[in-house]
Scaffold this motif. Sequence first.
Motif, PDB file in Angstrom:
ATOM      1  N   THR A  55       0.837  -1.201   0.000  1.00 63.69           N
ATOM      2  CA  THR A  55       0.000   0.000   0.000  1.00 63.69           C
ATOM      3  C   THR A  55       0.869   1.248   0.000  1.00 63.69           C
ATOM      4  OG1 THR A  55      -1.754  -1.165   1.195  1.00 63.69           O
ATOM      5  CG2 THR A  55      -1.815   1.238   1.237  1.00 63.69           C
ATOM      6  N   VAL A  81      -8.710  -3.085  -1.964  1.00 65.65           N
ATOM      7  CA  VAL A  81      -9.049  -1.658  -1.990  1.00 65.65           C
ATOM      8  C   VAL A  81      -7.828  -0.745  -2.115  1.00 65.65           C
ATOM      9  CG1 VAL A  81     -11.235  -1.926  -0.759  1.00 65.65           C
ATOM     10  CG2 VAL A  81      -9.120  -1.588   0.540  1.00 65.65           C
ATOM     11  N   ASN A  85      -7.418   3.070  -3.298  1.00 66.41           N
ATOM     12  CA  ASN A  85      -7.200   4.021  -2.204  1.00 66.41           C
ATOM     13  C   ASN A  85      -5.958   4.872  -2.400  1.00 66.41           C
ATOM     14  OD1 ASN A  85      -9.464   2.991  -0.947  1.00 66.41           O
ATOM     15  ND2 ASN A  85      -8.358   1.881   0.639  1.00 66.41           N
ATOM     16  N   LEU A  88      -6.792   8.093  -3.829  1.00 66.78           N
ATOM     17  CA  LEU A  88      -7.479   8.988  -2.890  1.00 66.78           C
ATOM     18  C   LEU A  88      -6.484   9.644  -1.941  1.00 66.78           C
ATOM     19  CD1 LEU A  88     -10.625   6.834  -1.957  1.00 66.78           C
ATOM     20  CD2 LEU A  88     -10.427   8.641  -3.683  1.00 66.78           C
ATOM     21  N   TYR A  89      -5.449   8.909  -1.536  1.00 66.22           N
ATOM     22  CA  TYR A  89      -4.429   9.483  -0.647  1.00 66.22           C
ATOM     23  C   TYR A  89      -3.790  10.720  -1.275  1.00 66.22           C
ATOM     24  CZ  TYR A  89      -4.446   4.786   1.527  1.00 66.22           C
ATOM     25  OH  TYR A  89      -4.794   3.594   2.117  1.00 66.22           O
ATOM     26  N   TYR A 338     -17.911   2.797   1.241  1.00 63.52           N
ATOM     27  CA  TYR A 338     -17.151   4.041   1.108  1.00 63.52           C
ATOM     28  C   TYR A 338     -17.184   4.546  -0.329  1.00 63.52           C
ATOM     29  CZ  TYR A 338     -13.335   7.384   1.770  1.00 63.52           C
ATOM     30  OH  TYR A 338     -12.584   8.528   1.837  1.00 63.52           O
ATOM     31  N   TYR A 339     -17.063   3.613  -1.279  1.00 62.74           N
ATOM     32  CA  TYR A 339     -17.068   4.008  -2.688  1.00 62.74           C
ATOM     33  C   TYR A 339     -18.484   4.266  -3.198  1.00 62.74           C
ATOM     34  CZ  TYR A 339     -12.082   3.532  -3.241  1.00 62.74           C
ATOM     35  OH  TYR A 339     -10.737   3.734  -3.137  1.00 62.74           O
TER      36      TYR A 339
END
Length: 386
Positions: A55, A81, A85, A88-89, A338-339
Amino acid sequence: MIPYGKQEINQADIDAVVDVLKSDFLTQGPQVPAFERALMGVADASYALAVNSATSALHIACLALGLGEGDRLWTTPITFVASANCGLYCGASIDFVDIDPATYNLCPQALEQKLIVAKRQKCLPKVLVAVHLCGQPCDMKAIHALSLEYGFKVIEDASHAIGGRYLDQPIGACEYSDITVFSFHPVKIVTTAEGGAALTNNKKLADKMVLYRNHGITRDEAYMENASHGGWYYEQIDLGFNYRMTELQAALGVSQLSRLNEFVAARHKLAERYCKRLAGLPLTLPYQLPNTYSGLHLFVIRLHLDEISKSHKEVFDALREAGIGVNLHYIPVHLQPYYQKMGFKLDDYPKAEAYYANSISIPMFHGMTYGQQDEVISKLKAILKG
């Protein structure tokens, strides 16, 4: 319970970690560079940056490629995910491309169709994350050609795929991508307990990822804004993170990598046995893209639900109750709450949703015995026929 995946730790692995515990360095010593050199050798890449998770590797890869607010990252819905993600970060927006129903990877034809529309609407992606699901490489040559035509950067999420090959090149060589990411979680092909790496052939990208891995700090005077004050001096020249890998993890990784080919070969023998012994059952066995060699992190079957008397959930539950530690990889990311709050909904990616409706990951790990595998086969046959 026979698990769906499991690490193999031998005495050499243990000795490597103990040696570090007895050394002067538990972090920022010689083992991390040694692990990075080993990864470069395995993948035939020019640079490798070891970090504390895949990640983190995805995050610094996106940052190095300049992904930020107002940009778009596209990936597959059938992935963990983290593949989404990471965008998004960076403040980017996320979108998905439906899968190829044969390989379960991001479909190049669906990608091209989506790019044509996005170009017309002036909303092309800046970064595409292509995930090598189960260890099977994506059709990277087709994806790369589209990246040149439409101007986006490519990250290979090869968390499942170390030890695999695409068109006679090792996964990680970055022939058709800007950056490749590996995972070393315990159920992966090679483990460092937790850990990941980002590989590239681009020095500028590598230098940026080095900064992002360690708080944006440099000790290299070539990058400093001021003259050095002395041997102690460093400068923070960007906003980075503490994503470093420890010496303990790296030592374990070096030891594990020495057995990589053995690990992957064992998985291929298990896959061959599965294909022979499960043939004729009401299920679809994995397909292999031509001119590729899968890392075979996962072995996914798809149930022919119209030919059996049980539901998807009933088969899954029955296998678990019989001591077979099956799993499902993955719940489509766009169906996560969340999505869905971002506007994604059911029926957005029908091929991915069809995959989710009938797929099961059955046990596959390189230390699996044929006796364990025969037990999985026997229980699966009995449940499907019952």
